[in-house]
Design an enzyme around this catalytic site. Structure first.
Site, mmCIF file in Angstrom:
data_model
loop_
_atom_site.group_PDB
_atom_site.id
_atom_site.type_symbol
_atom_site.label_atom_id
_atom_site.label_comp_id
_atom_site.label_asym_id
_atom_site.label_seq_id
_atom_site.Cartn_x
_atom_site.Cartn_y
_atom_site.Cartn_z
ATOM 1 N N HIS A 1 28.798 20.826 10.266
ATOM 2 C CA HIS A 1 29.057 22.163 9.740
ATOM 3 C C HIS A 1 27.863 23.060 10.013
ATOM 4 O O HIS A 1 26.719 22.610 9.991
ATOM 5 C CB HIS A 1 29.279 22.108 8.223
ATOM 6 N N LYS B 1 10.590 -2.987 15.385
ATOM 7 C CA LYS B 1 9.853 -3.716 16.418
ATOM 8 C C LYS B 1 10.557 -3.538 17.748
ATOM 9 O O LYS B 1 11.675 -3.052 17.804
ATOM 10 C CB LYS B 1 9.669 -5.188 16.059
ATOM 11 N N ARG C 1 14.074 3.944 11.598
ATOM 12 C CA ARG C 1 12.737 3.982 12.205
ATOM 13 C C ARG C 1 12.518 2.685 12.969
ATOM 14 O O ARG C 1 13.194 1.682 12.726
ATOM 15 C CB ARG C 1 11.657 4.188 11.153
ATOM 16 N N THR D 1 19.143 9.338 13.265
ATOM 17 C CA THR D 1 19.033 10.790 13.369
ATOM 18 C C THR D 1 18.371 11.248 14.668
ATOM 19 O O THR D 1 18.466 12.410 15.020
ATOM 20 C CB THR D 1 18.217 11.358 12.191
ATOM 21 N N LYS D 2 17.685 10.311 15.353
ATOM 22 C CA LYS D 2 16.957 10.635 16.584
ATOM 23 C C LYS D 2 17.245 9.587 17.638
ATOM 24 O O LYS D 2 17.698 8.487 17.333
ATOM 25 C CB LYS D 2 15.448 10.676 16.313
#
Length: 176
Positions: free
Chosen positions: A95, A166, A163, A148-149
């Site tokens: 949105h 390893k 995140r 998210t990345k």
């Protein structure tokens, strides 16, 4: 004809038993057949599981699968040899919320940002992947992560937001 295949998928195939169930009634083959008629590109030996939802802009490579009750919205490109757990959510749009003078639901959606999953990726159960993300070759995404990345090749990521935990390493045959 494509519309008929979509209806058959949603009404019949999507609700059939999971692919490897003892009484699957050919659900794996039926979902594969109908999906191939609906999406842009489908490789060999693809498994679409019970309850999976996807857009017709999906591309999926050889030996890959979509997990039970997973939702792939918009343009998603899946490479070869990709494993996907149940209830994975992949979003390619969101949105709009840039204006504060009107409610967010009236602002419409952002442009589609395709998600690409490269070869030999394992996505754990209940993972959420957000718009525009690229998941690199050989990566592992831990269960319940929110990606998210972009994920670098051969990474193991997890958490919310995901995140790096390893990197995968090459082991010689002697070490095993």
């Amino acid at each position: 004809m494509k519309g008929i295949y979509k209806i058959l998928y949603r009404v019949l195939a999507k609700k059939m038993p999971i692919s490897d169930s003892r009484y699957s009634f050919g659900s794996k083959k039926i979902r594969r057949f109908l999906t191939k008629k609906i999406i842009l590109k489908m490789g060999d030996n693809v498994n679409i599981e019970k309850g999976a939802e996807f857009f017709d802009s999906l591309e999926i490579g050889d030996n890959s699968g979509i997990g039970v009750d997973s939702v792939l919205s918009g343009k998603v490109i899946i490479g070869n040899d990709v494993m996907m757990g149940p209830e994975v959510y992949i979003y390619t749009f969101n949105h709009r919320f840039d204006r504060i003078d009107i409610p967010m639901w009236k602002q419409g959606h952002e442009d589609i940002k395709p998600v690409e999953i490269e070869d030999d990726v394992w996505i754990g159960s209940r993972v959420t992947v957000l718009p525009g993300v690229r998941i690199g070759k050989g990566s592992i995404i831990g269960a319940s992560s929110v990606v998210t990345k972009d994920v670098a090749p051969y990474s193991i990521v997890g958490g919310n937001p995901a995140r790096l935990l390893k990197m995968r390493e090459i082991k010689s045959i002697k070490e095993n």
